[in-house]
Design a protein around this motif. Structure first.
Motif: not given
Length: 307
Positions: A202-229
């Motif tokens: 995912l590419l994010i263009y920011s107009d300044e240096n800042r701290t933010a929160d990334l929020n999303l909804q996630a569902l794994s296929f068939y079995r539990t998985r780990t999502l690394n970000i």
């Protein structure tokens, strides 16, 4: 006699003069006018000239005006160019046929608001609608979207075949776009969803240096998985994603001014439904995690990036 008649017919066919359609070499006045402009910018011609479609007049007109083309034709179109037109918000909406919904993606951002920002960021000054090559639905969608998004009156030129809109310079704002690793958009009970492979960006263009929160909804296929970000090759954060229901994933991110790259990685890898006999599914895509509702929101004591 038969041979003589046969040969005579072939000779007549060889020299037969049948009128066929010719294209005029006349150039619309708009292209001649901008040829006098020494500024460096790009032109977006709609409909698309690739992949698989060649509108030679786009290239012919470029020999007159000398400006960059967003979607000019080449024999072997690079994958990144196709991805740009297919995944860039606002631009992809203008170029798809049939046109998609205004918010048809997993990225939660106001298309009307970010449209001029994206066009300015990529140096696109003019958008040319070739209405004689567009369906009525596509033309109405594109012209209405441009009229609503560009605050000043964008219309500057029109003839029997084209209508031209101008993008004025405006304030810089933040926006998101997809990178590699995503499958096509799906509609799950009215919620737009994308599966990712084992890696997606995912590419994010920011107009300044800042701290933010990334929020999303996630569902794994068939079995539990780990999502690394991770963002911009920084430290990883981890979230366990179940396969029964969507869960909210929220992680703080430090954005720098300019382009930021967020990488999603599933260490357990992806699987194809067709390789799991009990599913009885012929889907050959390699799936790991489904993502919905990606939002970049402000952290405490910071200005909001994207609602």
């Amino acid at each position: 006699n038969i041979l003589f008649l046969t040969l005579s017919c072939f000779i007549l066919l060889e020299f037969l003069m049948i009128p066929f359609q010719m294209w005029t070499s006349e150039v619309p006045e708009f292209y001649e006018k901008i040829s006098e402009d020494e500024e460096d910018y790009a032109i977006l011609e709609i409909p698309n000239a690739f992949p698989g479609i060649s509108y030679s007049d786009y290239m012919y007109y470029q020999t007159i005006h000398g400006k960059k083309l967003v979607n000019g034709y080449v024999s072997r179109t690079p994958d990144y160019a196709v991805m740009f037109l297919n995944s860039m918000p606002f631009i992809s909406h203008l170029t798809k046929d049939p046109p998609p919904l205004e918010h048809e993606d997993i990225l939660s951002q106001d298309l009307i608001d970010i449209g001029p920002v994206i066009l300015n960021y990529y140096g696109i000054r003019y958008i040319v609608l070739h209405r004689d090559r567009m369906t009525a639905e596509q033309f109405d969608f594109a012209s209405n979207l441009l009229q609503r998004s560009i605050e000043r009156d964008p219309f500057i030129y029109e003839n029997d075949s084209i209508i031209v809109y101008k993008v004025e310079e405006g304030p810089t704002k933040s926006f998101m776009r997809q990178g590699y690793g995503w499958h096509d958009i799906e509609n799950w009970s009215g919620i737009l969803t994308r599966w990712m492979s084992d890696d997606a960006y995912l590419l994010i263009y920011s107009d300044e240096n800042r701290t933010a929160d990334l929020n999303l909804q996630a569902l794994s296929f068939y079995r539990t998985r780990t999502l690394n970000i991770c963002i911009n090759d920084g430290p990883w954060t981890y979230a366990e994603i179940p396969n029964e229901d969507f869960v909210l994933v929220k992680t703080p991110i430090n954005l720098i001014k300019g382009t930021n790259i967020i990488r999603f990685h599933v260490p357990e890898g992806c699987e194809s439904p067709c390789d799991i006999p009990e599913l009885k599914n012929e889907d050959q895509r390699c799936l790991s995690v489904a993502i919905q509702d990606v939002i970049i929101s402000s952290s405490p004591n910071s200005n909001e990036l994207t609602k």
